[in-house]
Scaffold this active site. Structure first.
Site, PDB file in Angstrom:
ATOM      1  NE  ARG A 291      31.567 -11.418  81.279  1.00  0.00           N
ATOM      2  CZ  ARG A 291      31.992 -11.474  80.014  1.00  0.00           C
ATOM      3  NH1 ARG A 291      32.132 -10.378  79.311  1.00  0.00           N
ATOM      4  NH2 ARG A 291      32.264 -12.635  79.450  1.00  0.00           N
ATOM      5  CE1 TYR A 292      30.106  -5.627  83.107  1.00  0.00           C
ATOM      6  CE2 TYR A 292      28.834  -6.447  81.244  1.00  0.00           C
ATOM      7  CZ  TYR A 292      29.994  -5.907  81.750  1.00  0.00           C
ATOM      8  OH  TYR A 292      31.042  -5.641  80.920  1.00  0.00           O
TER       9      TYR A 292
ATOM     10  NE  ARG B 141      24.642  -3.658  83.139  1.00  0.00           N
ATOM     11  CZ  ARG B 141      25.849  -3.111  83.353  1.00  0.00           C
ATOM     12  NH1 ARG B 141      26.607  -2.784  82.336  1.00  0.00           N
ATOM     13  NH2 ARG B 141      26.294  -2.914  84.564  1.00  0.00           N
TER      14      ARG B 141
ATOM     15  CB  CYS C 297      26.164 -10.277  60.427  1.00  0.00           C
ATOM     16  SG  CYS C 297      26.407 -10.518  62.158  1.00  0.00           S
TER      17      CYS C 297
ATOM     18  CB  CYS D 228      32.424  -6.189  60.556  1.00  0.00           C
ATOM     19  SG  CYS D 228      30.687  -5.733  60.455  1.00  0.00           S
TER      20      CYS D 228
ATOM     21  CB  CYS E 157      33.345  -9.654  63.652  1.00  0.00           C
ATOM     22  SG  CYS E 157      32.057 -10.311  64.702  1.00  0.00           S
TER      23      CYS E 157
ATOM     24  NE  ARG F  63      29.241 -11.687  70.758  1.00  0.00           N
ATOM     25  CZ  ARG F  63      28.437 -10.628  70.912  1.00  0.00           C
ATOM     26  NH1 ARG F  63      27.670 -10.230  69.923  1.00  0.00           N
ATOM     27  NH2 ARG F  63      28.395  -9.996  72.067  1.00  0.00           N
TER      28      ARG F  63
ATOM     29  CG  ASP G   9      37.087  -6.893  72.395  1.00  0.00           C
ATOM     30  OD1 ASP G   9      37.444  -6.264  73.402  1.00  0.00           O
ATOM     31  OD2 ASP G   9      35.929  -6.922  71.968  1.00  0.00           O
TER      32      ASP G   9
ATOM     33  CG  ASP H 278      34.513  -6.236  77.051  1.00  0.00           C
ATOM     34  OD1 ASP H 278      34.462  -6.561  78.246  1.00  0.00           O
ATOM     35  OD2 ASP H 278      33.539  -6.305  76.272  1.00  0.00           O
TER      36      ASP H 278
ATOM     37  CE  LYS I 131      30.864  -3.634  76.640  1.00  0.00           C
ATOM     38  NZ  LYS I 131      30.198  -4.837  77.178  1.00  0.00           N
TER      39      LYS I 131
HETATM   40  S1  SF4 Z   1      30.687  -6.716  64.092  1.00  0.00           S
HETATM   41 FE1  SF4 Z   1      30.355  -8.937  63.969  1.00  0.00          FE
HETATM   42  S2  SF4 Z   1      28.378  -9.276  64.988  1.00  0.00           S
HETATM   43 FE2  SF4 Z   1      28.514  -7.096  64.504  1.00  0.00          FE
HETATM   44  S3  SF4 Z   1      27.518  -6.875  62.503  1.00  0.00           S
HETATM   45 FE3  SF4 Z   1      29.706  -7.108  62.114  1.00  0.00          FE
HETATM   46  S4  SF4 Z   1      29.971  -9.298  61.794  1.00  0.00           S
HETATM   47 FE4  SF4 Z   1      28.000  -9.041  62.780  1.00  0.00          FE
END
Ligand code: SF4
Length: 341
Positions: free
Chosen positions: A85-86, A89, A98, A102, A105, A107, A267, A304, A311
């Site tokens: 994108r940038y 980078r 993972c 979380c 998250c 994603r 986000d 973002d 960002k």
């Molecule tokens: S925020 Fe999402 S990508 Fe990052 S460690 Fe937690 S679950 Fe995994």
């Protein structure tokens, strides 16, 4: 890894509401955690909220207010698993695995997909894209968590990137030092990071309770092998959206030589919106932090741009222009004037 309700309950007694949430939510957004992080959840309400499923994730309003991929990461993908994108980078996604899922998250969309690890051919495809784009000077390896990759695969990626003169920085985005710190202490992994020379580590501490003796040891080991350690925090409602909590977090990070680098606004992701504070609240907190902390302990607060705009760092408004003159607010709330020569 703890994945099932019975495994979880052996380590962490749940309330009837938490149990119900686990049962109803985990079929939509799975649960998974390291044993270490569950033990930490016993002592920390904030950690508990970051790791346990809650009914809000599947609430209709929370679902409809967000998108699966609001940042359009997949649109900007140039070859499989690589987003450019940038100009200078690229982002390389190496796995969707993972050690902890979380709940906030960005994603989360990947959780529904089968676990994948980038194949050798895909690694080669990504490397060949980077080789043929000499403007790329910074490669962010993220996930999922790259520190969970088989070591020979991580070695291939890191040592091939080391050979490319135009790649000056390789960043590893990882939550392993926070959620499974012992994993960092493997000698072969640390030796690889040291040999790779270009590696910077971006950790992901969100709350002071996460800075445990074990996490400190993991950070110390990374610093010892020459990797600068920076931290990204997500601003999370009910978890760290207070001046006191963030002040303590950033001070304690600085004490262990981790530079607070980004404070991300949450986000607009499907199943995550309930963690979002307002931008106004984020700026209020930041304004207060500027009075209390040295700039070395203050991260960029950034949004973002939904749609893939990238960002944008935000600063609290501490100046205005009047009659061609700039008026600035000092750290202790006094105003002074400077001419714009
Ligand atoms: S925020 Fe999402 S990508 Fe990052 S460690 Fe937690 S679950 Fe995994």
């Amino acid at each position: 890894m703890i994945k099932t309700l019975s495994e979880l309950e052996e380590l962490l007694p749940l309330s009837p509401e938490e149990k119900e949430a686990f049962e109803r939510v985990s079929s939509v957004y799975p649960f998974s955690s390291s044993e270490y992080y569950i033990r930490l959840a016993r002592k920390s309400e904030a950690v508990r909220k970051m790791v346990l499923p809650s009914l809000e994730e599947i609430d209709e309003d929370v679902q409809s207010a967000g998108e699966d991929d609001p940042l359009n990461e997949e649109r900007d993908s140039k070859v499989p698993n690589l987003t450019h994108r940038y100009p200078d980078r690229v982002l390389l996604i190496t796995t969707n695995y993972c050690p902890v899922l979380c709940r906030y998250c960005m994603r989360k969309r990947n959780w529904k997909r089968p676990t994948f690890t980038i194949s050798e051919d895909e690694v080669e495809g990504a490397l060949s894209y980077i080789r043929s784009n000499p403007q790329v000077r910074d490669v962010l390896i993220s996930g999922g968590d790259p520190l969970t990759l088989p070591l020979d695969l991580l070695e291939k990626v890191l040592l091939e990137l080391k050979k490319l003169p135009h790649v000056e920085v390789v960043r590893i985005g990882t939550r392993v030092p926070v959620v499974d710190p012992e994993r960092v202490l493997r000698r072969d992994l640390l030796f690889l990071i040291e040999r790779s020379e270009k590696v910077w580590v971006n950790t992901h501490f969100n709350h002071p309770d996460e800075i445990t003796p074990e996490a400190k040891e993991a950070v110390r080991a990374l610093l010892k092998c020459g990797a600068p350690v920076n931290n990204q925090t997500v601003l999370l409602k009910g978890i760290n959206d207070s001046v006191e909590t963030l002040e303590k977090l950033f001070r304690n990070l600085q004490k262990i030589k981790v530079r607070p680098y980004y404070l991300f606004h949450c986000d607009p992701v499907k199943g995550v919106i309930h963690f979002s504070t307002s931008i106004t609240r984020g700026l209020e907190i930041l304004k207060e932090l500027f009075k209390r902390l040295s700039p070395l302990a203050i991260p960029y607060y950034a949004v973002d741009g939904p749609g893939g705009y990238g960002k944008v760092p935000l600063l609290p408004h501490r100046f205005r222009v009047e009659n061609g003159k700039y008026l600035f607010e000092s750290f202790n709330g006094k105003w002074f004037v400077m001419e714009d020569r």
